[in-house]
Motif scaffolding. Structure first.
Motif, PDB file in Angstrom:
ATOM      1  N   PRO A   6       0.810  -1.222   0.000  1.00 33.10           N
ATOM      2  CA  PRO A   6       0.000   0.000   0.000  1.00 33.10           C
ATOM      3  C   PRO A   6       0.844   1.275   0.000  1.00 33.10           C
ATOM      4  N   ASP A  66     -10.675   3.471  -3.578  1.00 37.83           N
ATOM      5  CA  ASP A  66      -9.891   2.974  -2.449  1.00 37.83           C
ATOM      6  C   ASP A  66      -8.665   3.862  -2.269  1.00 37.83           C
ATOM      7  N   LYS A  75      -7.238   4.435   0.653  1.00 40.28           N
ATOM      8  CA  LYS A  75      -6.437   3.959   1.786  1.00 40.28           C
ATOM      9  C   LYS A  75      -5.301   3.063   1.315  1.00 40.28           C
ATOM     10  N   TYR A  76      -5.618   2.116   0.463  1.00 38.47           N
ATOM     11  CA  TYR A  76      -4.615   1.151   0.012  1.00 38.47           C
ATOM     12  C   TYR A  76      -4.123   1.416  -1.411  1.00 38.47           C
ATOM     13  N   ARG A 116      -1.971   2.632  -3.834  1.00 40.27           N
ATOM     14  CA  ARG A 116      -0.641   3.261  -3.859  1.00 40.27           C
ATOM     15  C   ARG A 116      -0.498   4.239  -5.018  1.00 40.27           C
ATOM     16  N   GLN A 164      -8.737  -2.391  -3.419  1.00 39.61           N
ATOM     17  CA  GLN A 164      -7.557  -3.247  -3.281  1.00 39.61           C
ATOM     18  C   GLN A 164      -7.893  -4.417  -2.356  1.00 39.61           C
ATOM     19  N   ARG A 214      -5.419  -6.241  -0.098  1.00 40.06           N
ATOM     20  CA  ARG A 214      -4.829  -5.586   1.074  1.00 40.06           C
ATOM     21  C   ARG A 214      -5.701  -5.753   2.324  1.00 40.06           C
TER      22      ARG A 214
END
Length: 433
Positions: A218, A253, A255-256, A258, A322, A325
């Motif tokens: 992430p 998403d 948060k995860y 990248r 994701q 994750r």
């Protein structure tokens, strides 16, 4: 060999931070004339730029003539050389977008512009002939792995791939240090993808070879962020916009994802960006990234309402969830209602909104992702976005391996004939360059 006029003009516009309309007005030509000079050489409507215009552009943009080595004219007076920016602890490595200043980003894009004729299959170069790339992907990948391999091959190198832990000695308990050091005896550069954040940095510490972060869990995906920003700049040039002051909506998403972590930090190098962060509550952007970009004086809005968040955006950057994750977290709030589709875009987005996605997207019916019913919408730039991965990754390799100043003099015509359009739906975008 002089630099292509398209690259020369794009660099001048970037230096002067001007849209096409403003630039055409500044040099005293019509927008139509400028557009014909920016078209690919193979286009029937492409025209050569008059020499007097070239001299004037060189003068007002403060850059050398086209027959001066283009990549050596990179201006990084306040930040050091581009090669020094693409290094960690004195070693040629690209691990994070935090390594970049705005000047360095623009300098890398300048090298990518030089790579365009090679990426478009019109020219070939062998500056990396004899060099071998180690593609170490311990996590599933199609685009990134093949794109890096293709970029290396198009500069004359060759590629060795390892995919997944199952086919690696790390499945037998070998350490990251040992794997990295052993591979250093076999190859000349490494691209590493790993499911754990920070693992690629461990690979980099164990070798003096060029190492590129192809995605660390992430954490970050720096080359994806660079090609995303490069795409935004090229599309904005066509649309009469600049990155400064843009409204960017990041969806999904956060948060995860990248890719959005890296892209957000790169965009924060520009001025007056408005970020709208749209996600379910459980998947909001990490607080440390929000804090980092807020220090630069940008406007940041966070919302869980998709339609409201998209309204007025210049760029809509969608991401998939994701799932790999997740551990014990629920998917609550991330439903098919979170899908970006044609009806939603038509109702809330502008006619010139740019729609992007790092791919892969979930194309199954009812998926909470970017809908396939947008495939014929000219605002959708996902395939032009993936195509831009080749010149950007070629530029990264050239700088890390120290051959960026040799590329334009090494080019020769390709012996084969590529298709006019790579995909069956690409024709409407002819000339979007």
């Amino acid at each position: 060999m002089s630099v292509p006029q398209q690259a020369f003009l794009r660099d001048a516009m970037r230096r002067m931070n001007m849209t096409r309309d403003a630039f055409a007005n500044r040099i005293g030509v019509s927008r139509r004339a400028l557009d014909t000079w920016l078209l690919p050489d193979g286009s029937q409507e492409s025209r050569a730029m008059p020499e007097i215009v070239e001299r004037f552009v060189s003068e007002i943009a403060g850059r050398p003539e086209r027959d001066v080595n283009y990549t050596q004219s990179v201006d990084t007076t306040h930040t050091g050389s581009l090669a020094s920016q693409l290094s960690r602890e004195g070693k040629p490595q690209l691990l994070s977008v935090d390594q970049f200043s705005r000047d360095a980003v623009e300098a890398l894009f300048r090298v990518a512009d030089i790579m365009q004729p090679i990426a478009q299959r019109k020219k070939i170069s062998r500056v990396l002939e004899g060099a071998v790339l180690g593609n170490l992907f311990f996590e599933a990948s199609t685009r990134t792995r093949v794109s890096f391999g293709s970029a290396f091959c198009r500069l004359g190198g060759s590629v060795c791939d390892t995919t997944g832990f199952t086919f690696s000695s790390m499945a037998k308990g070998e350490s990251i240090y040992d794997t990295s050091r052993v591979m250093s005896g076999y190859v000349d550069a490494l691209v590493v993808r790993h499911p754990e954040q920070g693992a690629v940095a461990e690979f980099a510490r164990a070798t003096n070879l060029p190492v590129i972060n192809g995605g660390d869990g992430p954490g970050e995906h720096p080359s994806q962020a660079l090609l995303d920003l490069y795409t935004i700049q090229r599309e904005f040039s066509r649309l009469g916009k600049i990155v400064d002051g843009a409204h960017i909506a990041l969806v999904g998403d956060l948060k995860y994802g990248r890719t959005v972590h890296s892209l957000t930090k790169l965009l924060a190098l520009y001025r007056g960006i408005k970020f709208t962060l749209i996600s379910p509550r459980a998947l909001e952007m990490p607080a440390y990234i929000v804090e980092q970009i807020s220090r630069n004086g940008h406007v940041i809005e966070q919302t869980h309402e998709l339609a409201a968040g998209l309204r007025g955006a210049d760029v809509v950057y969608a991401t998939r969830i994701q799932k790999e994750r997740f551990t014990d977290e629920s998917f609550e709030g991330y439903t098919p209602d979170f899908q970006i589709n044609q009806a939603l875009v038509e109702s809330v987005c502008k006619r010139d909104t740019l729609i992007m996605h790092p791919l892969p997207r979930d194309s199954r019916p009812g998926a909470n992702d970017l809908s396939t019913d947008l495939n014929h919408d000219p605002r959708l730039a996902i395939f032009r976005q993936t195509d831009n991965g080749i010149p950007i990754r070629m530029a990264i390799f050239a700088v890390l391996l120290g051959v960026e100043n040799q590329v334009q003099h090494s080019m020769r015509d390709a012996a084969w004939r590529p298709p006019a359009y790579l995909g069956p739906d690409d024709a409407p975008f002819h000339g979007v360059d």
